[in-house]
Motif scaffolding. Sequence first.
Motif, PDB file in Angstrom:
ATOM      1  N   VAL A   1       0.861  -1.170   0.000  1.00  0.00           N
ATOM      2  CA  VAL A   1       0.000   0.000   0.000  1.00  0.00           C
ATOM      3  C   VAL A   1       0.908   1.233   0.000  1.00  0.00           C
ATOM      4  N   PHE A   2       0.573   2.183  -0.873  1.00  0.00           N
ATOM      5  CA  PHE A   2       1.383   3.378  -1.010  1.00  0.00           C
ATOM      6  C   PHE A   2       0.532   4.623  -0.794  1.00  0.00           C
ATOM      7  N   LEU A   3       1.211   5.683  -0.364  1.00  0.00           N
ATOM      8  CA  LEU A   3       0.548   6.961  -0.173  1.00  0.00           C
ATOM      9  C   LEU A   3       0.785   7.807  -1.424  1.00  0.00           C
ATOM     10  N   ARG A   4      -0.295   8.211  -2.099  1.00  0.00           N
ATOM     11  CA  ARG A   4      -0.203   9.066  -3.280  1.00  0.00           C
ATOM     12  C   ARG A   4      -0.568  10.483  -2.844  1.00  0.00           C
ATOM     13  N   ARG A   5       0.334  11.414  -3.138  1.00  0.00           N
ATOM     14  CA  ARG A   5       0.099  12.816  -2.801  1.00  0.00           C
ATOM     15  C   ARG A   5      -0.021  13.611  -4.093  1.00  0.00           C
ATOM     16  N   THR A   6      -1.098  14.395  -4.204  1.00  0.00           N
ATOM     17  CA  THR A   6      -1.292  15.271  -5.352  1.00  0.00           C
ATOM     18  C   THR A   6      -1.687  16.655  -4.841  1.00  0.00           C
ATOM     19  N   ALA A   7      -1.291  17.679  -5.579  1.00  0.00           N
ATOM     20  CA  ALA A   7      -1.674  19.052  -5.245  1.00  0.00           C
ATOM     21  C   ALA A   7      -2.807  19.447  -6.173  1.00  0.00           C
ATOM     22  N   THR A   8      -3.945  19.777  -5.592  1.00  0.00           N
ATOM     23  CA  THR A   8      -5.151  20.053  -6.372  1.00  0.00           C
ATOM     24  C   THR A   8      -5.536  21.524  -6.422  1.00  0.00           C
ATOM     25  N   ALA A   9      -4.920  22.355  -5.575  1.00  0.00           N
ATOM     26  CA  ALA A   9      -5.293  23.778  -5.550  1.00  0.00           C
ATOM     27  C   ALA A   9      -4.166  24.613  -4.952  1.00  0.00           C
ATOM     28  N   LEU A  10      -4.187  25.892  -5.299  1.00  0.00           N
ATOM     29  CA  LEU A  10      -3.311  26.888  -4.706  1.00  0.00           C
ATOM     30  C   LEU A  10      -4.200  27.758  -3.824  1.00  0.00           C
ATOM     31  N   VAL A  11      -3.869  27.847  -2.543  1.00  0.00           N
ATOM     32  CA  VAL A  11      -4.723  28.547  -1.579  1.00  0.00           C
ATOM     33  C   VAL A  11      -3.915  29.563  -0.777  1.00  0.00           C
ATOM     34  N   MET A  12      -4.626  30.479  -0.160  1.00  0.00           N
ATOM     35  CA  MET A  12      -4.011  31.459   0.728  1.00  0.00           C
ATOM     36  C   MET A  12      -3.739  30.790   2.061  1.00  0.00           C
ATOM     37  N   ARG A  13      -2.560  30.981   2.604  1.00  0.00           N
ATOM     38  CA  ARG A  13      -2.250  30.463   3.943  1.00  0.00           C
ATOM     39  C   ARG A  13      -2.958  31.310   4.992  1.00  0.00           C
ATOM     40  N   GLU A  14      -3.171  30.739   6.143  1.00  0.00           N
ATOM     41  CA  GLU A  14      -3.774  31.498   7.239  1.00  0.00           C
ATOM     42  C   GLU A  14      -2.671  32.317   7.904  1.00  0.00           C
ATOM     43  N   ILE A  15      -2.697  33.606   7.619  1.00  0.00           N
ATOM     44  CA  ILE A  15      -1.692  34.525   8.144  1.00  0.00           C
ATOM     45  C   ILE A  15      -2.422  35.623   8.901  1.00  0.00           C
ATOM     46  N   ASP A  16      -2.131  35.764  10.185  1.00  0.00           N
ATOM     47  CA  ASP A  16      -2.736  36.839  10.971  1.00  0.00           C
ATOM     48  C   ASP A  16      -2.244  38.176  10.446  1.00  0.00           C
ATOM     49  N   GLU A  17      -3.159  39.104  10.281  1.00  0.00           N
ATOM     50  CA  GLU A  17      -2.838  40.454   9.841  1.00  0.00           C
ATOM     51  C   GLU A  17      -1.999  40.442   8.557  1.00  0.00           C
ATOM     52  N   TYR A  18      -2.512  39.792   7.521  1.00  0.00           N
ATOM     53  CA  TYR A  18      -1.807  39.691   6.239  1.00  0.00           C
ATOM     54  C   TYR A  18      -1.655  41.057   5.593  1.00  0.00           C
ATOM     55  N   ARG A  19      -0.447  41.403   5.252  1.00  0.00           N
ATOM     56  CA  ARG A  19      -0.147  42.659   4.570  1.00  0.00           C
ATOM     57  C   ARG A  19       0.180  42.329   3.117  1.00  0.00           C
ATOM     58  N   GLU A  20      -0.772  42.591   2.265  1.00  0.00           N
ATOM     59  CA  GLU A  20      -0.640  42.221   0.856  1.00  0.00           C
ATOM     60  C   GLU A  20       0.443  43.057   0.190  1.00  0.00           C
ATOM     61  N   ARG A  21       1.489  42.380  -0.203  1.00  0.00           N
ATOM     62  CA  ARG A  21       2.562  43.005  -0.975  1.00  0.00           C
ATOM     63  C   ARG A  21       2.977  42.003  -2.039  1.00  0.00           C
ATOM     64  N   GLY A  22       2.563  42.260  -3.245  1.00  0.00           N
ATOM     65  CA  GLY A  22       3.001  41.388  -4.320  1.00  0.00           C
ATOM     66  C   GLY A  22       2.223  40.103  -4.485  1.00  0.00           C
ATOM     67  N   LEU A  23       0.953  40.088  -4.094  1.00  0.00           N
ATOM     68  CA  LEU A  23       0.153  38.869  -4.205  1.00  0.00           C
ATOM     69  C   LEU A  23       0.019  38.422  -5.663  1.00  0.00           C
ATOM     70  N   VAL A  24      -0.212  39.363  -6.555  1.00  0.00           N
ATOM     71  CA  VAL A  24      -0.349  39.017  -7.976  1.00  0.00           C
ATOM     72  C   VAL A  24       0.948  38.384  -8.485  1.00  0.00           C
ATOM     73  N   ASP A  25       2.079  38.960  -8.115  1.00  0.00           N
ATOM     74  CA  ASP A  25       3.374  38.401  -8.534  1.00  0.00           C
ATOM     75  C   ASP A  25       3.594  37.004  -7.960  1.00  0.00           C
ATOM     76  N   GLU A  26       3.134  36.787  -6.741  1.00  0.00           N
ATOM     77  CA  GLU A  26       3.300  35.471  -6.128  1.00  0.00           C
ATOM     78  C   GLU A  26       2.428  34.427  -6.826  1.00  0.00           C
ATOM     79  N   VAL A  27       1.202  34.801  -7.191  1.00  0.00           N
ATOM     80  CA  VAL A  27       0.353  33.888  -7.954  1.00  0.00           C
ATOM     81  C   VAL A  27       1.025  33.560  -9.283  1.00  0.00           C
ATOM     82  N   GLN A  28       1.577  34.576  -9.938  1.00  0.00           N
ATOM     83  CA  GLN A  28       2.250  34.350 -11.220  1.00  0.00           C
ATOM     84  C   GLN A  28       3.456  33.437 -11.051  1.00  0.00           C
ATOM     85  N   SER A  29       4.185  33.592  -9.985  1.00  0.00           N
ATOM     86  CA  SER A  29       5.333  32.727  -9.710  1.00  0.00           C
ATOM     87  C   SER A  29       4.901  31.269  -9.579  1.00  0.00           C
TER      88      SER A  29
END
Length: 132
Positions: free
Chosen positions: A55-83
């Motif tokens: 029996v093997f563990l298969r790991r797949t990434a199905t989505a890109l999500v925002m991490r839970e960050i207290d008091e998130y200061r958006e700087r460069g979110l669009v660039d990070e999505v593009q990256s």
Amino acid sequence: MGYTTHVSGEFAIEPPLAYTEFKDSKFAPDNMTSSWSPSLALRVDEQMVEKEDGVFLRRTATALVMREIDEYRERGLVDEVQSAIDSFPGHTFTGRLECEGEENADIWRVVVRDGSATRIEPRIVWPDDERE
């Protein structure tokens, strides 16, 4: 203290990323050492797969999500999505991130169009303005 932005939503990834494609990525949850950077993470699904030799563990990434960050200061979110998009050629990212700042009417979205992350700002129209 700085200006904070609340971000919700996600980008689905098609086809899902195989473990070998994301295991060394800065967006892989196992590789994150900072509590705030990167601000985006891959959602990893795990499934037990039975094979003839075990029996093997298969790991797949199905989505890109925002991490839970207290008091998130958006700087460069669009660039990070593009990256993230650029890190995984051959995969399609669909969905959006909804962003809301502290001030009234500070709302916007990050969407992906033709493989490019874009910031979209709403057009606010007052009902009386529609008649003109």
